[in-house]
Design a protein around this motif. Structure first.
Motif, mmCIF file in Angstrom:
data_model
loop_
_atom_site.group_PDB
_atom_site.id
_atom_site.type_symbol
_atom_site.label_atom_id
_atom_site.label_comp_id
_atom_site.label_asym_id
_atom_site.label_seq_id
_atom_site.Cartn_x
_atom_site.Cartn_y
_atom_site.Cartn_z
ATOM 1 N N LEU A 108 0.805 -1.223 0.000
ATOM 2 C CA LEU A 108 0.000 0.000 0.000
ATOM 3 C C LEU A 108 0.841 1.277 0.000
ATOM 4 O O LEU A 108 0.385 2.315 -0.453
ATOM 5 N N MET A 109 2.078 1.205 0.488
ATOM 6 C CA MET A 109 2.926 2.391 0.551
ATOM 7 C C MET A 109 3.826 2.536 -0.673
ATOM 8 O O MET A 109 4.625 3.467 -0.744
ATOM 9 N N GLN A 110 3.679 1.649 -1.651
ATOM 10 C CA GLN A 110 4.430 1.812 -2.897
ATOM 11 C C GLN A 110 3.909 3.041 -3.633
ATOM 12 O O GLN A 110 2.720 3.328 -3.601
ATOM 13 N N ASP A 111 4.805 3.742 -4.269
ATOM 14 C CA ASP A 111 4.448 4.999 -4.913
ATOM 15 C C ASP A 111 4.893 5.002 -6.368
ATOM 16 O O ASP A 111 5.981 4.530 -6.694
ATOM 17 N N ASN A 112 4.044 5.577 -7.218
ATOM 18 C CA ASN A 112 4.372 5.721 -8.644
ATOM 19 C C ASN A 112 4.549 7.172 -9.075
ATOM 20 O O ASN A 112 4.897 7.428 -10.223
ATOM 21 N N LEU A 113 4.273 8.103 -8.183
ATOM 22 C CA LEU A 113 4.213 9.511 -8.589
ATOM 23 C C LEU A 113 5.477 10.305 -8.301
ATOM 24 O O LEU A 113 5.801 11.221 -9.045
ATOM 25 N N HIS A 114 6.173 9.994 -7.209
ATOM 26 C CA HIS A 114 7.350 10.810 -6.917
ATOM 27 C C HIS A 114 8.578 9.996 -6.525
ATOM 28 O O HIS A 114 9.693 10.342 -6.888
ATOM 29 N N ALA A 148 17.334 -2.598 3.429
ATOM 30 C CA ALA A 148 17.878 -2.890 4.760
ATOM 31 C C ALA A 148 16.806 -2.748 5.843
ATOM 32 O O ALA A 148 16.717 -3.579 6.748
ATOM 33 N N GLY A 149 16.000 -1.709 5.751
ATOM 34 C CA GLY A 149 14.941 -1.514 6.737
ATOM 35 C C GLY A 149 13.926 -2.648 6.720
ATOM 36 O O GLY A 149 13.505 -3.146 7.774
ATOM 37 N N LYS A 150 13.542 -3.069 5.536
ATOM 38 C CA LYS A 150 12.573 -4.172 5.420
ATOM 39 C C LYS A 150 13.160 -5.481 5.934
ATOM 40 O O LYS A 150 12.498 -6.233 6.654
ATOM 41 N N LEU A 151 14.415 -5.765 5.580
ATOM 42 C CA LEU A 151 15.051 -6.995 6.048
ATOM 43 C C LEU A 151 15.212 -7.004 7.568
ATOM 44 O O LEU A 151 15.216 -8.070 8.185
ATOM 45 N N ALA A 152 15.329 -5.825 8.160
ATOM 46 C CA ALA A 152 15.492 -5.727 9.610
ATOM 47 C C ALA A 152 14.160 -5.785 10.353
ATOM 48 O O ALA A 152 14.144 -5.790 11.585
ATOM 49 N N GLY A 153 13.041 -5.822 9.613
ATOM 50 C CA GLY A 153 11.757 -6.007 10.286
ATOM 51 C C GLY A 153 10.710 -4.943 10.071
ATOM 52 O O GLY A 153 9.608 -5.041 10.627
ATOM 53 N N ALA A 154 11.000 -3.910 9.282
ATOM 54 C CA ALA A 154 9.995 -2.866 9.036
ATOM 55 C C ALA A 154 8.871 -3.411 8.157
ATOM 56 O O ALA A 154 9.111 -4.204 7.252
ATOM 57 N N ALA A 155 7.660 -2.963 8.434
ATOM 58 C CA ALA A 155 6.515 -3.325 7.591
ATOM 59 C C ALA A 155 6.654 -2.668 6.228
ATOM 60 O O ALA A 155 6.294 -3.246 5.209
ATOM 61 N N SER A 156 7.201 -1.453 6.210
ATOM 62 C CA SER A 156 7.426 -0.729 4.966
ATOM 63 C C SER A 156 8.442 0.382 5.219
ATOM 64 O O SER A 156 8.550 0.892 6.331
ATOM 65 N N VAL A 157 9.176 0.732 4.173
ATOM 66 C CA VAL A 157 10.117 1.855 4.224
ATOM 67 C C VAL A 157 9.890 2.680 2.967
ATOM 68 O O VAL A 157 9.874 2.145 1.857
ATOM 69 N N VAL A 158 9.697 3.980 3.153
ATOM 70 C CA VAL A 158 9.436 4.879 2.028
ATOM 71 C C VAL A 158 10.209 6.179 2.204
ATOM 72 O O VAL A 158 10.642 6.517 3.298
ATOM 73 N N LEU A 159 10.336 6.879 1.121
ATOM 74 C CA LEU A 159 10.884 8.220 1.152
ATOM 75 C C LEU A 159 9.913 9.092 1.935
ATOM 76 O O LEU A 159 8.699 9.046 1.718
ATOM 77 N N SER A 160 10.415 9.859 2.857
ATOM 78 C CA SER A 160 9.561 10.716 3.670
ATOM 79 C C SER A 160 9.400 12.059 2.972
ATOM 80 O O SER A 160 10.361 12.803 2.812
ATOM 81 N N GLY A 161 8.201 12.337 2.529
ATOM 82 C CA GLY A 161 7.948 13.573 1.791
ATOM 83 C C GLY A 161 8.816 13.635 0.552
ATOM 84 O O GLY A 161 8.975 12.656 -0.171
ATOM 85 N N ALA A 162 9.424 14.800 0.339
ATOM 86 C CA ALA A 162 10.301 14.984 -0.813
ATOM 87 C C ALA A 162 11.689 14.400 -0.574
ATOM 88 O O ALA A 162 12.503 14.351 -1.478
ATOM 89 N N GLY A 163 11.953 13.936 0.664
ATOM 90 C CA GLY A 163 13.256 13.381 1.009
ATOM 91 C C GLY A 163 14.162 14.449 1.582
ATOM 92 O O GLY A 163 13.763 15.593 1.719
ATOM 93 N N PRO A 164 15.366 14.118 1.933
ATOM 94 C CA PRO A 164 16.046 12.857 1.721
ATOM 95 C C PRO A 164 15.859 11.832 2.854
ATOM 96 O O PRO A 164 16.469 10.774 2.828
ATOM 97 N N SER A 165 15.009 12.145 3.850
ATOM 98 C CA SER A 165 14.771 11.195 4.946
ATOM 99 C C SER A 165 13.939 10.007 4.477
ATOM 100 O O SER A 165 13.173 10.110 3.523
ATOM 101 N N PHE A 166 14.093 8.898 5.198
ATOM 102 C CA PHE A 166 13.292 7.703 4.955
ATOM 103 C C PHE A 166 12.493 7.380 6.202
ATOM 104 O O PHE A 166 12.994 7.500 7.322
#
Length: 179
Positions: free
Chosen positions: A93-99, A116-134
């Protein structure tokens, strides 16, 4: 506050708390709070800036209809999943096609940080807003340290230092505390 900061999607959640959807329409902020149970987050921020103007410059001027429909469908289902505390489908659900596909190449090690975040146990990892944070949404709050460390290590391998934050979701938003 939106006039000062520029983005109601940043301001409204801070003021209202919880999960908040918002938009700016004809000079007016429209927002709504959606009840959710608290869940754990990790934010990993690389030590470099990526101005919103630069992040916007890589976006296409038009998008395919199917990509827009995909994102709209995912956003509605994402709100339902968060409201129901159902993290089983968050990665889809958190996959993005727009940005995100356009902005990830601006960030050294971006794809590795997500993996790395997903392999370590996160349900999902995404770019936060415009970035560069995740942003990592956690299945289990106990995974916060290992998820944050894994993502930060991925940045280190890409030659970038980073900082790890474990914010909490305020259910009440901003308040005035009299001393």
């Amino acid at each position: 506050a939106t006039k000062m900061e520029g983005h109601p999607d940043n301001v409204a959640p801070c003021l209202r708390g919880g999960l908040v959807a918002s938009l700016f329409d004809q000079g007016k902020v429209v927002s709504s709070s959606i009840p959710v149970l608290p869940f754990a987050l990790v934010v990993v921020t690389p030590d470099f800036s990526m101005p919103t103007k630069e992040a916007r410059a890589v976006l296409p001027t038009s998008i395919e209809f199917t990509k827009a429909v995909s994102n709209l469908s995912r956003s509605v289902l994402l709100v339902v999943a968060l409201h129901n505390s159902d993290f089983s489908s968050l990665d889809t659900l958190m996959q993005d096609n727009l940005h995100q596909p356009y902005r990830l190449p601006l960030i050294p090690g971006a794809n590795e940080v997500i993996t790395a975040g997903k392999l370590a146990g996160a349900a999902s990892v995404v770019l936060s807003g415009a970035g560069p944070s995740f942003l990592a949404v956690l299945k289990d709050p106990a995974d916060a340290k290992q998820v944050g460390d894994a993502m930060s290590t991925a940045f280190t391998r890409a030659g970038v230092r980073s900082r790890i934050f474990t914010p909490f979701i305020s259910q009440h938003g901003a308040s005035i505390v009299y001393l």
